[in-house]
Design a protein around this motif. Structure first.
Motif, PDB file in Angstrom:
ATOM      1  N   LEU A   7       0.831  -1.210   0.000  1.00 57.08           N
ATOM      2  CA  LEU A   7       0.000   0.000   0.000  1.00 57.08           C
ATOM      3  C   LEU A   7       0.864   1.258   0.000  1.00 57.08           C
ATOM      4  O   LEU A   7       0.562   2.230  -0.705  1.00 57.08           O
ATOM      5  CB  LEU A   7      -0.941  -0.007   1.206  1.00 57.08           C
ATOM      6  N   MET A   8       1.939   1.239   0.755  1.00 55.78           N
ATOM      7  CA  MET A   8       2.849   2.396   0.789  1.00 55.78           C
ATOM      8  C   MET A   8       3.524   2.592  -0.572  1.00 55.78           C
ATOM      9  O   MET A   8       3.706   3.718  -1.023  1.00 55.78           O
ATOM     10  CB  MET A   8       3.894   2.223   1.895  1.00 55.78           C
ATOM     11  N   ARG A   9       3.868   1.481  -1.224  1.00 57.16           N
ATOM     12  CA  ARG A   9       4.470   1.574  -2.562  1.00 57.16           C
ATOM     13  C   ARG A   9       3.480   2.186  -3.543  1.00 57.16           C
ATOM     14  O   ARG A   9       3.830   3.039  -4.345  1.00 57.16           O
ATOM     15  CB  ARG A   9       4.908   0.177  -3.035  1.00 57.16           C
ATOM     16  N   GLN A  10       2.224   1.766  -3.462  1.00 54.24           N
ATOM     17  CA  GLN A  10       1.192   2.327  -4.332  1.00 54.24           C
ATOM     18  C   GLN A  10       0.994   3.820  -4.060  1.00 54.24           C
ATOM     19  O   GLN A  10       0.833   4.603  -4.994  1.00 54.24           O
ATOM     20  CB  GLN A  10      -0.129   1.584  -4.122  1.00 54.24           C
ATOM     21  N   ALA A  11       1.013   4.200  -2.793  1.00 51.02           N
ATOM     22  CA  ALA A  11       0.864   5.611  -2.432  1.00 51.02           C
ATOM     23  C   ALA A  11       2.018   6.431  -3.002  1.00 51.02           C
ATOM     24  O   ALA A  11       1.806   7.522  -3.550  1.00 51.02           O
ATOM     25  CB  ALA A  11       0.798   5.763  -0.915  1.00 51.02           C
ATOM     26  N   ASP A  15       1.918   9.532  -5.685  1.00 50.57           N
ATOM     27  CA  ASP A  15       2.546  10.830  -5.434  1.00 50.57           C
ATOM     28  C   ASP A  15       3.507  11.210  -6.562  1.00 50.57           C
ATOM     29  O   ASP A  15       3.557  12.374  -6.973  1.00 50.57           O
ATOM     30  CB  ASP A  15       3.297  10.818  -4.097  1.00 50.57           C
ATOM     31  N   MET A  16       4.251  10.236  -7.050  1.00 48.63           N
ATOM     32  CA  MET A  16       5.170  10.518  -8.155  1.00 48.63           C
ATOM     33  C   MET A  16       4.404  10.923  -9.411  1.00 48.63           C
ATOM     34  O   MET A  16       4.801  11.862 -10.117  1.00 48.63           O
ATOM     35  CB  MET A  16       6.067   9.301  -8.414  1.00 48.63           C
ATOM     36  N   LEU A  17       3.307  10.243  -9.687  1.00 44.28           N
ATOM     37  CA  LEU A  17       2.490  10.600 -10.844  1.00 44.28           C
ATOM     38  C   LEU A  17       1.869  11.980 -10.649  1.00 44.28           C
ATOM     39  O   LEU A  17       1.814  12.780 -11.592  1.00 44.28           O
ATOM     40  CB  LEU A  17       1.412   9.543 -11.079  1.00 44.28           C
ATOM     41  N   ALA A  18       1.450  12.284  -9.438  1.00 50.53           N
ATOM     42  CA  ALA A  18       0.896  13.614  -9.143  1.00 50.53           C
ATOM     43  C   ALA A  18       1.947  14.686  -9.403  1.00 50.53           C
ATOM     44  O   ALA A  18       1.628  15.742  -9.970  1.00 50.53           O
ATOM     45  CB  ALA A  18       0.412  13.666  -7.699  1.00 50.53           C
ATOM     46  N   ASP A  19       3.186  14.433  -9.009  1.00 50.21           N
ATOM     47  CA  ASP A  19       4.265  15.388  -9.267  1.00 50.21           C
ATOM     48  C   ASP A  19       4.438  15.626 -10.767  1.00 50.21           C
ATOM     49  O   ASP A  19       4.654  16.761 -11.205  1.00 50.21           O
ATOM     50  CB  ASP A  19       5.587  14.899  -8.675  1.00 50.21           C
ATOM     51  N   ALA A  81      -5.894   9.942  -3.064  1.00 51.06           N
ATOM     52  CA  ALA A  81      -5.805   8.476  -3.107  1.00 51.06           C
ATOM     53  C   ALA A  81      -4.561   7.991  -2.372  1.00 51.06           C
ATOM     54  O   ALA A  81      -4.607   6.996  -1.639  1.00 51.06           O
ATOM     55  CB  ALA A  81      -5.801   7.986  -4.553  1.00 51.06           C
ATOM     56  N   ALA A  82      -3.444   8.694  -2.544  1.00 54.71           N
ATOM     57  CA  ALA A  82      -2.204   8.309  -1.849  1.00 54.71           C
ATOM     58  C   ALA A  82      -2.386   8.437  -0.337  1.00 54.71           C
ATOM     59  O   ALA A  82      -1.950   7.568   0.424  1.00 54.71           O
ATOM     60  CB  ALA A  82      -1.042   9.177  -2.323  1.00 54.71           C
ATOM     61  N   SER A  83      -3.050   9.487   0.077  1.00 57.95           N
ATOM     62  CA  SER A  83      -3.298   9.678   1.508  1.00 57.95           C
ATOM     63  C   SER A  83      -4.167   8.552   2.068  1.00 57.95           C
ATOM     64  O   SER A  83      -3.888   8.019   3.158  1.00 57.95           O
ATOM     65  CB  SER A  83      -3.974  11.030   1.732  1.00 57.95           C
ATOM     66  N   ARG A  84      -5.199   8.180   1.325  1.00 56.02           N
ATOM     67  CA  ARG A  84      -6.061   7.074   1.773  1.00 56.02           C
ATOM     68  C   ARG A  84      -5.271   5.774   1.871  1.00 56.02           C
ATOM     69  O   ARG A  84      -5.455   4.980   2.804  1.00 56.02           O
ATOM     70  CB  ARG A  84      -7.258   6.915   0.839  1.00 56.02           C
ATOM     71  N   GLN A  88      -4.694   3.519   5.163  1.00 57.08           N
ATOM     72  CA  GLN A  88      -5.019   2.087   5.159  1.00 57.08           C
ATOM     73  C   GLN A  88      -3.807   1.248   5.575  1.00 57.08           C
ATOM     74  O   GLN A  88      -3.941   0.269   6.307  1.00 57.08           O
ATOM     75  CB  GLN A  88      -5.503   1.690   3.760  1.00 57.08           C
ATOM     76  N   ALA A  89      -2.631   1.667   5.134  1.00 62.09           N
ATOM     77  CA  ALA A  89      -1.409   0.926   5.474  1.00 62.09           C
ATOM     78  C   ALA A  89      -1.097   1.020   6.956  1.00 62.09           C
ATOM     79  O   ALA A  89      -0.485   0.101   7.527  1.00 62.09           O
ATOM     80  CB  ALA A  89      -0.233   1.437   4.648  1.00 62.09           C
TER      81      ALA A  89
END
Length: 96
Positions: A7-11, A15-19, A81-84, A88-89
């Motif tokens: 989950l942390m990897r997905q977050a 974040d990288m895509l958001a950047d 989504a990353a925050s969620r 969750q993680a």
């Protein structure tokens, strides 16, 4: 890999895509500002070609502005989504 780590990897990926989307939006906005310094509002370039450019710029410029706004919206959605995912993680897991 544990579920929390996944989950942390997905977050992090979100974040990288958001950047990247944030950078795209800024580049689009900068491009519009630079193009506006062309024929609009100045006697440097006149005639039919300049008028066509101005008309195309007004049409395309609004489309590019909408695209930049969509990039900003994507950034907000990805960060949410990353925050969620991070929340969750961090939830305690029940043993199996």
């Amino acid at each position: 890999m544990t579920e929390s780590a996944d989950l942390m990897r997905q977050a992090e990926a979100k974040d990288m895509l958001a950047d990247r989307f944030d950078g795209y939006a800024k580049n689009l906005e900068l491009l519009l500002e630079r193009i506006k310094t062309g024929s609009l509002g100045g006697p440097v370039w006149t005639g039919p070609a300049a008028q066509r450019f101005d008309n195309d710029f007004l049409t395309r410029g609004s489309e590019v502005t909408r695209l930049a706004e969509q990039c900003h919206a994507a950034v907000r959605n990805l960060r949410r989504a990353a925050s969620r995912l991070r929340e969750q993680a961090s939830l305690p897991r029940s043993p199996l």
